[in-house]
Enzyme design. Structure first.
Site, PDB file in Angstrom:
ATOM      1  N   HIS A  71     -93.773  38.339 -45.083  1.00 25.47           N
ATOM      2  CA  HIS A  71     -94.244  37.221 -44.263  1.00 25.47           C
ATOM      3  C   HIS A  71     -95.769  37.222 -44.195  1.00 25.47           C
ATOM      4  O   HIS A  71     -96.414  36.192 -44.399  1.00 25.47           O
ATOM      5  CB  HIS A  71     -93.679  37.333 -42.840  1.00 25.47           C
ATOM      6  CG  HIS A  71     -92.234  36.954 -42.715  1.00 25.47           C
ATOM      7  ND1 HIS A  71     -91.208  37.835 -42.965  1.00 25.47           N
ATOM      8  CD2 HIS A  71     -91.653  35.783 -42.372  1.00 25.47           C
ATOM      9  CE1 HIS A  71     -90.044  37.216 -42.763  1.00 25.47           C
ATOM     10  NE2 HIS A  71     -90.286  35.969 -42.405  1.00 25.47           N
TER      11      HIS A  71
ATOM     12  N   HIS B 130     -82.789  28.975 -45.214  1.00 20.20           N
ATOM     13  CA  HIS B 130     -83.917  28.213 -44.661  1.00 20.20           C
ATOM     14  C   HIS B 130     -85.213  28.490 -45.397  1.00 20.20           C
ATOM     15  O   HIS B 130     -85.307  29.439 -46.179  1.00 20.20           O
ATOM     16  CB  HIS B 130     -84.062  28.449 -43.153  1.00 20.20           C
ATOM     17  CG  HIS B 130     -84.564  29.804 -42.772  1.00 20.20           C
ATOM     18  ND1 HIS B 130     -83.730  30.878 -42.547  1.00 20.20           N
ATOM     19  CD2 HIS B 130     -85.828  30.272 -42.559  1.00 20.20           C
ATOM     20  CE1 HIS B 130     -84.447  31.939 -42.214  1.00 20.20           C
ATOM     21  NE2 HIS B 130     -85.730  31.595 -42.231  1.00 20.20           N
TER      22      HIS B 130
ATOM     23  N   HIS C 215     -95.652  29.683 -40.312  1.00 18.54           N
ATOM     24  CA  HIS C 215     -94.701  30.533 -39.574  1.00 18.54           C
ATOM     25  C   HIS C 215     -95.368  31.836 -39.142  1.00 18.54           C
ATOM     26  O   HIS C 215     -94.999  32.414 -38.121  1.00 18.54           O
ATOM     27  CB  HIS C 215     -93.492  30.821 -40.473  1.00 18.54           C
ATOM     28  CG  HIS C 215     -92.473  31.757 -39.910  1.00 18.54           C
ATOM     29  ND1 HIS C 215     -92.058  31.724 -38.594  1.00 18.54           N
ATOM     30  CD2 HIS C 215     -91.762  32.760 -40.498  1.00 18.54           C
ATOM     31  CE1 HIS C 215     -91.138  32.670 -38.408  1.00 18.54           C
ATOM     32  NE2 HIS C 215     -90.956  33.316 -39.531  1.00 18.54           N
TER      33      HIS C 215
ATOM     34  N   TRP D 224     -69.366  11.810 -34.382  1.00 18.99           N
ATOM     35  CA  TRP D 224     -70.707  12.356 -34.614  1.00 18.99           C
ATOM     36  C   TRP D 224     -71.001  13.464 -33.620  1.00 18.99           C
ATOM     37  O   TRP D 224     -70.330  13.594 -32.600  1.00 18.99           O
ATOM     38  CB  TRP D 224     -71.783  11.266 -34.638  1.00 18.99           C
ATOM     39  CG  TRP D 224     -71.896  10.342 -33.438  1.00 18.99           C
ATOM     40  CD1 TRP D 224     -70.933  10.108 -32.493  1.00 18.99           C
ATOM     41  CD2 TRP D 224     -73.006   9.517 -33.089  1.00 18.99           C
ATOM     42  NE1 TRP D 224     -71.385   9.189 -31.587  1.00 18.99           N
ATOM     43  CE2 TRP D 224     -72.661   8.804 -31.915  1.00 18.99           C
ATOM     44  CE3 TRP D 224     -74.270   9.299 -33.640  1.00 18.99           C
ATOM     45  CZ2 TRP D 224     -73.536   7.901 -31.295  1.00 18.99           C
ATOM     46  CZ3 TRP D 224     -75.134   8.395 -33.020  1.00 18.99           C
ATOM     47  CH2 TRP D 224     -74.754   7.700 -31.860  1.00 18.99           C
ATOM     48  N   ASN D 225     -72.002  14.279 -33.970  1.00 23.63           N
ATOM     49  CA  ASN D 225     -72.353  15.458 -33.167  1.00 23.63           C
ATOM     50  C   ASN D 225     -73.853  15.506 -32.918  1.00 23.63           C
ATOM     51  O   ASN D 225     -74.633  14.953 -33.699  1.00 23.63           O
ATOM     52  CB  ASN D 225     -72.000  16.745 -33.925  1.00 23.63           C
ATOM     53  CG  ASN D 225     -70.540  16.853 -34.244  1.00 23.63           C
ATOM     54  OD1 ASN D 225     -69.703  16.925 -33.347  1.00 23.63           O
ATOM     55  ND2 ASN D 225     -70.198  16.834 -35.518  1.00 23.63           N
TER      56      ASN D 225
ATOM     57  N   HIS E 268     -85.221  28.814 -38.157  1.00 17.50           N
ATOM     58  CA  HIS E 268     -85.021  29.928 -39.098  1.00 17.50           C
ATOM     59  C   HIS E 268     -83.582  30.428 -39.021  1.00 17.50           C
ATOM     60  O   HIS E 268     -83.321  31.585 -38.699  1.00 17.50           O
ATOM     61  CB  HIS E 268     -86.043  31.037 -38.811  1.00 17.50           C
ATOM     62  CG  HIS E 268     -87.451  30.563 -39.011  1.00 17.50           C
ATOM     63  ND1 HIS E 268     -88.191  30.868 -40.132  1.00 17.50           N
ATOM     64  CD2 HIS E 268     -88.232  29.752 -38.254  1.00 17.50           C
ATOM     65  CE1 HIS E 268     -89.374  30.274 -40.046  1.00 17.50           C
ATOM     66  NE2 HIS E 268     -89.423  29.599 -38.910  1.00 17.50           N
TER      67      HIS E 268
ATOM     68  N   ASP F  75     -89.314  29.066 -45.124  1.00 14.73           N
ATOM     69  CA  ASP F  75     -90.430  29.503 -44.273  1.00 14.73           C
ATOM     70  C   ASP F  75     -91.709  28.799 -44.734  1.00 14.73           C
ATOM     71  O   ASP F  75     -92.124  28.943 -45.890  1.00 14.73           O
ATOM     72  CB  ASP F  75     -90.682  31.010 -44.423  1.00 14.73           C
ATOM     73  CG  ASP F  75     -89.642  31.899 -43.762  1.00 14.73           C
ATOM     74  OD1 ASP F  75     -88.800  31.411 -42.999  1.00 14.73           O
ATOM     75  OD2 ASP F  75     -89.701  33.123 -44.021  1.00 14.73           O
TER      76      ASP F  75
HETATM   77  C1  23J Z   1     -89.821  36.107 -36.976  1.00 17.16           C
HETATM   78  C2  23J Z   1     -90.187  37.443 -36.892  1.00 17.16           C
HETATM   79  C3  23J Z   1     -89.779  38.323 -37.854  1.00 17.16           C
HETATM   80  C4  23J Z   1     -89.014  37.876 -38.913  1.00 17.16           C
HETATM   81  C5  23J Z   1     -88.645  36.522 -39.030  1.00 17.16           C
HETATM   82  C6  23J Z   1     -89.047  35.659 -38.033  1.00 17.16           C
HETATM   83  C7  23J Z   1     -87.818  36.029 -40.155  1.00 17.16           C
HETATM   84  O1  23J Z   1     -87.216  36.766 -40.876  1.00 17.16           O
HETATM   85  C8  23J Z   1     -87.749  34.588 -40.507  1.00 17.16           C
HETATM   86  O2  23J Z   1     -86.664  34.002 -40.542  1.00 17.16           O
HETATM   87  O3  23J Z   1     -88.789  34.023 -40.803  1.00 17.16           O
HETATM   88  S1  23J Z   1     -88.494  39.021 -40.133  1.00 17.16           S
HETATM   89 MN    MN Z   2     -87.697  32.371 -41.645  1.00 18.31          MN
END
Ligand code: 23J
Ligand code: MN
Length: 257
Positions: free
Chosen positions: A207, A73, A79, A61-62, A69, A75
């Site tokens: 985002h 993944h 976030h 195991w690890n 992220h 979001d």
């Molecule tokens: C934090 C800041 C900018 C970005 C991101 C995260 C992601 O792409 C992410 O994985 O949510 S662009």
């Molecule tokens: Mn992300």
């Protein structure tokens, strides 16, 4: 439950195919690189606890270490500052983790122009052919970028002016967030936003607008080329990290054949 028997029968006959949209997760999985002064995520790594040895004779195991992220993944709304009062990753309703998906393919345009941005006109053209964007569906954006995911430099495609990867214009991101009832947006790139999106108004519009509207993001997807424009169902399974902003996820598509 006839519906579930039908699903199992479809899987058995091949009438329903499972397509894995997930990138392999390892120490060489590409990660986002933000410019100074911003802090960056760590990548994925494994640390061995025992491997059939004196630390544990019958078991392997690890420990894992990863940013939320990293790799394929999910979001969560919290976030982004625009979604700070929205759901954390553990609060995303399981009912939304199984959802229809539509695919918009701009891989030819992105091959010609790595800074290609999806525009409202692209959505209108898609809708003219396939009908309105379905309510509660993932919009999966095919760019062809998944072929680069084996190599960090190729995947981030940065030069002295910064990263050059496809994304969505600010106007289109605002439209998707405010004028459509999609569940969220899925991309093949390291994040949902374009490589150059730090310089957009607002910065990182995907985002900012989508997470601010309570919608979700999925990134570093593979195999979108195997999906039809409409008719697939996506199962996206992030870890329920309490208070978390996202999570590596296993993302599967059920596809009618
Ligand atoms: C934090 C800041 C900018 C970005 C991101 C995260 C992601 O792409 C992410 O994985 O949510 S662009
Ligand atoms: Mn992300």
């Amino acid at each position: 439950m006839t519906a579930l028997n039908d699903l199992l029968a479809g899987l058995a006959t091949g009438a329903v195919e499972i397509v894995d949209l997930t990138s392999p997760l390892s120490a060489s999985t590409p990660i986002l690189q933000l410019p100074p002064p911003f802090a960056n995520t760590r990548g994925f790594s494994l640390t061995e606890i025992s491997r059939y040895d004196d630390r544990g004779p019958a078991w392997y195991w690890n420990n894992i270490s990863t940013g939320e992220h990293v790799g394929t993944h999910f979001d969560a709304p919290n976030h982004w500052v625009s979604g700070r009062d929205g759901l954390d990753i553990s609060q995303v309703p399981p009912r939304q983790l199984v959802a229809p998906a539509v695919v918009i393919d701009r891989s030819a345009e992105c091959a010609a122009n790595p800074d290609y941005l999806l525009e409202i006109d692209d959505l209108r053209a898609w809708e003219a052919e396939h009908g309105p964007l379905p309510e509660g569906a993932w919009l999966l954006y095919r760019t062809g970028w998944d072929v680069r995911s084996g190599d960090q430099a190729d995947f981030l495609n940065a030069d002295e002016t910064g990263p050059h990867t496809p994304g969505v214009s600010a106007e289109c991101a605002r439209y998707l967030a405010e004028e459509t009832s999609i569940l969220g947006m899925g991309t093949e790139t390291v994040g949902t936003d374009a490589g150059a999106a730090h310089s957009f108004d607002p910065p990182f519009p995907c985002h900012s607008f989508l997470l601010g509207a309570g919608k979700y993001g999925l990134t570093q997807l593979q195999n979108l080329a195997s999906l039809p424009p409409t008719g697939a169902v996506v199962i996206a399974a992030p870890l329920p990290i309490v208070g978390g902003s996202g999570s590596p996820a296993r993302v599967l598509a059920l596809v009618p054949r």
